[in-house]
Design a protein around this motif. Structure first.
Motif, PDB file in Angstrom:
ATOM      1  N   THR A   7      28.349   0.195  56.243  1.00 32.31           N
ATOM      2  CA  THR A   7      29.125   0.192  57.482  1.00 32.31           C
ATOM      3  C   THR A   7      28.791   1.391  58.359  1.00 32.31           C
ATOM      4  N   THR A   8      28.455   2.514  57.742  1.00 35.37           N
ATOM      5  CA  THR A   8      28.141   3.719  58.507  1.00 35.37           C
ATOM      6  C   THR A   8      26.907   3.549  59.385  1.00 35.37           C
ATOM      7  N   GLN A   9      26.032   2.603  59.056  1.00 32.41           N
ATOM      8  CA  GLN A   9      24.877   2.348  59.920  1.00 32.41           C
ATOM      9  C   GLN A   9      25.316   1.860  61.293  1.00 32.41           C
ATOM     10  N   GLY A  10      26.419   1.146  61.339  1.00 24.92           N
ATOM     11  CA  GLY A  10      26.953   0.675  62.607  1.00 24.92           C
ATOM     12  C   GLY A  10      27.913   1.664  63.251  1.00 24.92           C
ATOM     13  N   THR A  11      28.842   2.198  62.457  1.00 26.42           N
ATOM     14  CA  THR A  11      29.884   3.056  63.040  1.00 26.42           C
ATOM     15  C   THR A  11      29.321   4.374  63.549  1.00 26.42           C
ATOM     16  N   ALA A  12      28.317   4.922  62.853  1.00 28.53           N
ATOM     17  CA  ALA A  12      27.746   6.190  63.305  1.00 28.53           C
ATOM     18  C   ALA A  12      27.035   6.008  64.647  1.00 28.53           C
ATOM     19  N   LEU A  13      26.279   4.923  64.797  1.00 28.34           N
ATOM     20  CA  LEU A  13      25.626   4.670  66.075  1.00 28.34           C
ATOM     21  C   LEU A  13      26.654   4.391  67.159  1.00 28.34           C
ATOM     22  N   ARG A  14      27.684   3.641  66.813  1.00 23.06           N
ATOM     23  CA  ARG A  14      28.770   3.394  67.772  1.00 23.06           C
ATOM     24  C   ARG A  14      29.341   4.719  68.287  1.00 23.06           C
ATOM     25  N   ASP A  15      29.641   5.638  67.382  1.00 22.67           N
ATOM     26  CA  ASP A  15      30.245   6.911  67.773  1.00 22.67           C
ATOM     27  C   ASP A  15      29.286   7.743  68.616  1.00 22.67           C
ATOM     28  N   LYS A  16      27.998   7.687  68.291  1.00 19.48           N
ATOM     29  CA  LYS A  16      27.040   8.467  69.073  1.00 19.48           C
ATOM     30  C   LYS A  16      26.884   7.883  70.472  1.00 19.48           C
ATOM     31  N   LEU A  46      29.166   6.359  72.087  1.00 18.90           N
ATOM     32  CA  LEU A  46      30.387   6.764  72.788  1.00 18.90           C
ATOM     33  C   LEU A  46      30.269   8.197  73.294  1.00 18.90           C
ATOM     34  N   ASN A  47      29.796   9.095  72.442  1.00 17.28           N
ATOM     35  CA  ASN A  47      29.669  10.501  72.821  1.00 17.28           C
ATOM     36  C   ASN A  47      28.651  10.697  73.936  1.00 17.28           C
ATOM     37  N   LEU A  48      27.609   9.861  73.947  1.00 19.58           N
ATOM     38  CA  LEU A  48      26.571   9.972  74.967  1.00 19.58           C
ATOM     39  C   LEU A  48      26.958   9.281  76.268  1.00 19.58           C
ATOM     40  N   GLY A  49      28.029   8.507  76.239  1.00 20.90           N
ATOM     41  CA  GLY A  49      28.434   7.783  77.425  1.00 20.90           C
ATOM     42  C   GLY A  49      27.608   6.542  77.691  1.00 20.90           C
ATOM     43  N   VAL A  50      26.990   5.981  76.647  1.00 22.58           N
ATOM     44  CA  VAL A  50      26.180   4.762  76.786  1.00 22.58           C
ATOM     45  C   VAL A  50      27.091   3.547  76.673  1.00 22.58           C
ATOM     46  N   THR A  51      26.942   2.626  77.589  1.00 27.35           N
ATOM     47  CA  THR A  51      27.715   1.385  77.538  1.00 27.35           C
ATOM     48  C   THR A  51      27.414   0.653  76.230  1.00 27.35           C
ATOM     49  N   HIS A  52      28.461   0.253  75.530  1.00 30.89           N
ATOM     50  CA  HIS A  52      28.234  -0.405  74.241  1.00 30.89           C
ATOM     51  C   HIS A  52      29.453  -1.228  73.838  1.00 30.89           C
ATOM     52  N   GLU A  53      29.212  -2.143  72.909  1.00 30.57           N
ATOM     53  CA  GLU A  53      30.275  -2.869  72.219  1.00 30.57           C
ATOM     54  C   GLU A  53      29.943  -2.877  70.735  1.00 30.57           C
ATOM     55  N   PHE A  54      30.989  -2.857  69.921  1.00 28.96           N
ATOM     56  CA  PHE A  54      30.802  -2.820  68.463  1.00 28.96           C
ATOM     57  C   PHE A  54      31.791  -3.767  67.812  1.00 28.96           C
ATOM     58  N   THR A  55      31.276  -4.605  66.915  1.00 27.83           N
ATOM     59  CA  THR A  55      32.143  -5.510  66.160  1.00 27.83           C
ATOM     60  C   THR A  55      31.824  -5.384  64.677  1.00 27.83           C
ATOM     61  N   LEU A  56      32.859  -5.146  63.895  1.00 24.93           N
ATOM     62  CA  LEU A  56      32.736  -5.122  62.436  1.00 24.93           C
ATOM     63  C   LEU A  56      33.585  -6.250  61.878  1.00 24.93           C
ATOM     64  N   TYR A  57      32.959  -7.105  61.076  1.00 24.01           N
ATOM     65  CA  TYR A  57      33.695  -8.152  60.367  1.00 24.01           C
ATOM     66  C   TYR A  57      33.957  -7.633  58.955  1.00 24.01           C
ATOM     67  N   PRO A  58      35.183  -7.185  58.657  1.00 21.73           N
ATOM     68  CA  PRO A  58      35.454  -6.432  57.432  1.00 21.73           C
ATOM     69  C   PRO A  58      35.071  -7.142  56.147  1.00 21.73           C
ATOM     70  N   GLU A  59      35.224  -8.462  56.100  1.00 17.93           N
ATOM     71  CA  GLU A  59      34.965  -9.189  54.856  1.00 17.93           C
ATOM     72  C   GLU A  59      33.585  -9.829  54.824  1.00 17.93           C
ATOM     73  N   ALA A  60      32.789  -9.638  55.859  1.00 14.39           N
ATOM     74  CA  ALA A  60      31.469 -10.275  55.936  1.00 14.39           C
ATOM     75  C   ALA A  60      30.407  -9.424  55.259  1.00 14.39           C
ATOM     76  N   GLY A  61      29.349 -10.075  54.815  1.00 11.51           N
ATOM     77  CA  GLY A  61      28.221  -9.387  54.216  1.00 11.51           C
ATOM     78  C   GLY A  61      27.066  -9.271  55.199  1.00 11.51           C
ATOM     79  N   HIS A  62      25.864  -9.597  54.726  1.00  8.40           N
ATOM     80  CA  HIS A  62      24.660  -9.524  55.556  1.00  8.40           C
ATOM     81  C   HIS A  62      24.477 -10.839  56.299  1.00  8.40           C
ATOM     82  N   GLY A  63      25.547 -11.236  57.006  1.00 13.19           N
ATOM     83  CA  GLY A  63      25.589 -12.506  57.708  1.00 13.19           C
ATOM     84  C   GLY A  63      26.976 -13.099  57.566  1.00 13.19           C
ATOM     85  N   TRP A  64      27.315 -14.069  58.399  1.00 13.12           N
ATOM     86  CA  TRP A  64      28.663 -14.641  58.381  1.00 13.12           C
ATOM     87  C   TRP A  64      28.642 -16.035  58.987  1.00 13.12           C
TER      88      TRP A  64
END
Length: 309
Positions: free
Chosen positions: A260-269, A271-289
């Motif tokens: 999960t940190t592969q997604g959340t860390a980039l999301r946070d960066k 945000l800090n850089l002010g880059v337009t972005h969207e992030f979705t985490l499917y908590p119960e999903a694996g490498h596909g859904w």
């Protein structure tokens, strides 16, 4: 590994959507669940007779296996909409496969959705040279993407397209799409980039300290004993800047290959850089859904494409 499959049928607007997921060996692919979508819409279906061998911009055109290099893997499929102009933008699709496997045909599902929902968009579905014991993925695969973008630029008058483009990548293909967009888009051509379960940071402790042999085999393609500086060079997380294009990210909370940190860390960066972005985490999903989560992915991605490309 035994192949497992699940099939779900649903309806989106007036289209009949068939969604098929199936498991692939972790050894050979970072995308162990591949999405195949078939869209049926009589008004948008094109027969072979309608694919005319001409670059007349008023007519639909497609060409499969366009060569951009000497290697058999250096090909792409080109789909040009009818009534295109020099303002017609391009969506580039990058398949997964752990950098050492996979094929552009695995992205045909997304290709079909794009051609149905974005009929004015040009689509380029790419292959790239695959890594093996003698050929590392970097910089080889990034160079291949650069060659494709240069080919499109050189031929943009013939194809009647613009320089503006977006990327949709899955798994290893998402990593390549992010890395090229953040570090190699010297002409600022990328209007948006989408990562679906893509690795973003090879210096993540979850990778450096992992005990998953299948995952480590894939990571070792980039070298089993390489300096941190090199891992940062091939990590989108470390290459992103405040001029990065709008980015949309999708990840699964139970993914055995992409923490999960592969997604959340980039999301946070972002945000800090002010880059337009969207992030979705499917908590119960694996490498596909599948199911509602899959429909949610396309709904959000479709809106993002509408907004930024």
């Amino acid at each position: 590994m035994r192949i497992n499959s699940a099939i779900i049928y649903s309806y989106i607007y007036k289209y009949k959507l068939t969604i098929i997921f199936f498991m692939k060996s972790l050894k050979y692919s970072l995308l162990n669940i591949l999405l195949l979508v078939t869209v049926y819409n009589c008004s948008n279906e094109k027969t072979d007779a309608e694919v005319i061998d001409t670059f007349d911009p008023s007519l639909y055109y497609e060409q499969l296996d366009v060569s951009y290099g000497d290697d058999p893997d250096q090909t792409f499929d080109l789909y040009l909409p009818a009534n295109r102009s020099q303002n017609t933008k391009i969506m580039v699709l990058v398949h997964g496969g752990g950098w050492s496997a996979g094929d552009k045909n695995e992205m045909n599902a997304i290709r079909d959705l794009l051609r149905s929902d974005f009929p004015n968009l040009a689509v380029v579905n790419i292959n790239y040279r695959l890594a093996d014991d003698d050929n590392a993925p970097y910089p080889m695969q990034i160079n291949d993407i650069s060659s494709i973008i240069e080919h499109l630029k050189i031929n943009k008058t013939k194809y009647t397209i613009s320089d503006d483009l977006g990327f949709i990548g899955i798994s290893a293909g998402a990593h390549l799409a992010l890395l090229w967009s953040y570090a190699f888009d010297t002409n600022n051509q990328v209007s948006m980039v989408c990562s679906i379960v893509g690795p973003t940071n090879f210096t993540d402790p979850a990778y450096l300290n992992n005990v998953n042999p299948d995952l480590q085999e894939l990571l070792d393609l980039y070298g089993s004993d390489v300096p941190i500086a090199f891992l940062e060079e091939v990590s989108p997380y470390h290459q992103v800047t405040d001029i990065a294009p709008p980015t949309i990210l999708f990840y699964g909370g139970q993914d055995p290959l992409i923490p999960t940190t592969q997604g959340t860390a980039l999301r946070d960066k972002l945000l800090n850089l002010g880059v337009t972005h969207e992030f979705t985490l499917y908590p119960e999903a694996g490498h596909g859904w599948i199911g509602l989560e899959l429909l949610d992915t396309w709904t959000k991605l479709k809106a993002f494409i509408n907004a930024y490309i």
